[in-house]
Design an enzyme around this catalytic site. Structure first.
Site, short mmCIF file in Angstrom:
data_model
loop_
_atom_site.label_atom_id
_atom_site.label_comp_id
_atom_site.label_asym_id
_atom_site.label_seq_id
_atom_site.Cartn_x
_atom_site.Cartn_y
_atom_site.Cartn_z
N ARG A 81 10.47 0.48 2.94
CA ARG A 81 9.55 0.47 1.79
C ARG A 81 9.28 1.87 1.25
O ARG A 81 9.12 2.05 0.02
CB ARG A 81 8.23 -0.20 2.19
CG ARG A 81 7.25 -0.39 1.03
CD ARG A 81 6.01 -1.15 1.47
NE ARG A 81 5.17 -1.53 0.33
CZ ARG A 81 3.94 -1.06 0.11
NH1 ARG A 81 3.40 -0.20 0.97
NH2 ARG A 81 3.24 -1.46 -0.93
N ILE A 114 3.98 -1.04 -6.79
CA ILE A 114 4.67 -1.78 -5.75
C ILE A 114 3.57 -2.57 -5.04
O ILE A 114 2.58 -1.99 -4.58
CB ILE A 114 5.44 -0.84 -4.79
CG1 ILE A 114 6.18 -1.63 -3.72
CG2 ILE A 114 4.55 0.21 -4.17
CD1 ILE A 114 7.12 -0.77 -2.86
N SER A 115 3.70 -3.90 -5.03
CA SER A 115 2.64 -4.74 -4.49
C SER A 115 2.41 -4.47 -3.01
O SER A 115 3.29 -3.97 -2.30
CB SER A 115 2.98 -6.23 -4.68
OG SER A 115 2.99 -6.57 -6.05
N GLN A 116 1.22 -4.83 -2.53
CA GLN A 116 0.94 -4.66 -1.11
C GLN A 116 1.85 -5.58 -0.30
O GLN A 116 2.21 -6.68 -0.74
CB GLN A 116 -0.53 -4.91 -0.80
CG GLN A 116 -0.98 -6.34 -0.87
CD GLN A 116 -2.45 -6.48 -0.52
OE1 GLN A 116 -3.29 -6.55 -1.43
NE2 GLN A 116 -2.76 -6.53 0.76
N PRO A 117 2.27 -5.15 0.88
CA PRO A 117 3.20 -5.94 1.68
C PRO A 117 2.73 -7.37 1.96
O PRO A 117 3.55 -8.30 1.98
CB PRO A 117 3.31 -5.12 2.97
CG PRO A 117 3.11 -3.72 2.52
CD PRO A 117 2.04 -3.81 1.47
#
Length: 216
Positions: free
Chosen positions: A37, A64-67
């Site tokens: 990531r 970038i979205s949270q995992p």
């Protein structure tokens, strides 16, 4: 671009955290452990935070979205190997890579030209190959339809009819819907040509899904 043992260790811890938060699909957890990531975050000063469960800026007003969000949407799609998945909002390409890791054939659309140009070169450079397109996510990709699954990675004010029409009967769409920052995550299952089952799965935060200029 380096991926160290330290990074790999951080990914294992991240996967463990997501499992504690309810992610239980082995393929999804393995994808989180596998995809580097930090390499998807342009600002190298943020790399040391890359394996925290947070969103980060990637330029062009996008994130970038949270995992957890990535893993949750992917898990709820119930992807089988070699299924065709349409992704609306390529962004950094991180979600794209996770989809590829779980075995999907990915077709992805990005509205922001700068992000599209960067990601179309970056993904293959680290071994991820998807079919990437620059264009209006609301319109989908009718020439490649139907799709087994559709994932929308930005908040939409409504569920686009064009996307519903491009979903196979029996297919699943994951889409965050709402007019403010907090979106309701919806799982749409296509039961027939004009019939759909919609399940609401909680509140998530997303940047808005953009249309082509002139089509607002």
């Amino acid at each position: 671009m380096s991926d160290t043992y330290r990074h790999k260790g951080q990914r294992k811890l991240l996967a463990k955290l997501l499992a504690e938060k309810g992610i239980n699909c082995p393929d999804v957890l393995l994808a989180i452990e596998t995809v580097p990531r930090h390499l998807f975050i342009p600002d190298t000063a943020l790399h040391k935070y890359a394996y925290e469960d947070n969103a980060f800026p990637i330029g062009s007003g996008q994130t970038i979205s949270q995992p957890y969000t990535i893993a949750f949407q992917t898990q709820m799609l119930e992807i089988k190997k070699r299924e065709k998945v349409l992704e609306i909002g390529t962004g950094s390409g991180y979600q794209t890579a996770v989809l590829l890791e779980v075995g999907a054939k990915v077709f992805s659309i990005e509205r922001q030209k700068a992000l599209f140009d960067r990601t179309k070169n970056f993904l293959p450079s680290i071994g991820y190959n998807a079919k990437l397109f620059y264009g209006d996510g609301y319109a989908g990709l009718p020439s490649f339809a139907p799709f087994d699954k559709i994932i929308v990675t930005a908040g939409a004010p409504y569920i686009p009819e064009d996307l519903l029409s491009q979903l196979k009967i029996g297919g699943i769409m994951m889409i965050p819907v709402g007019d403010d920052d907090d979106k309701i995550m919806k799982k749409v299952i296509k039961k027939g040509e004009k019939s759909f089952e919609v399940e609401e799965l909680g509140i998530f935060r997303f940047v808005p899904l953009l249309k082509e200029k002139g089509n607002d």
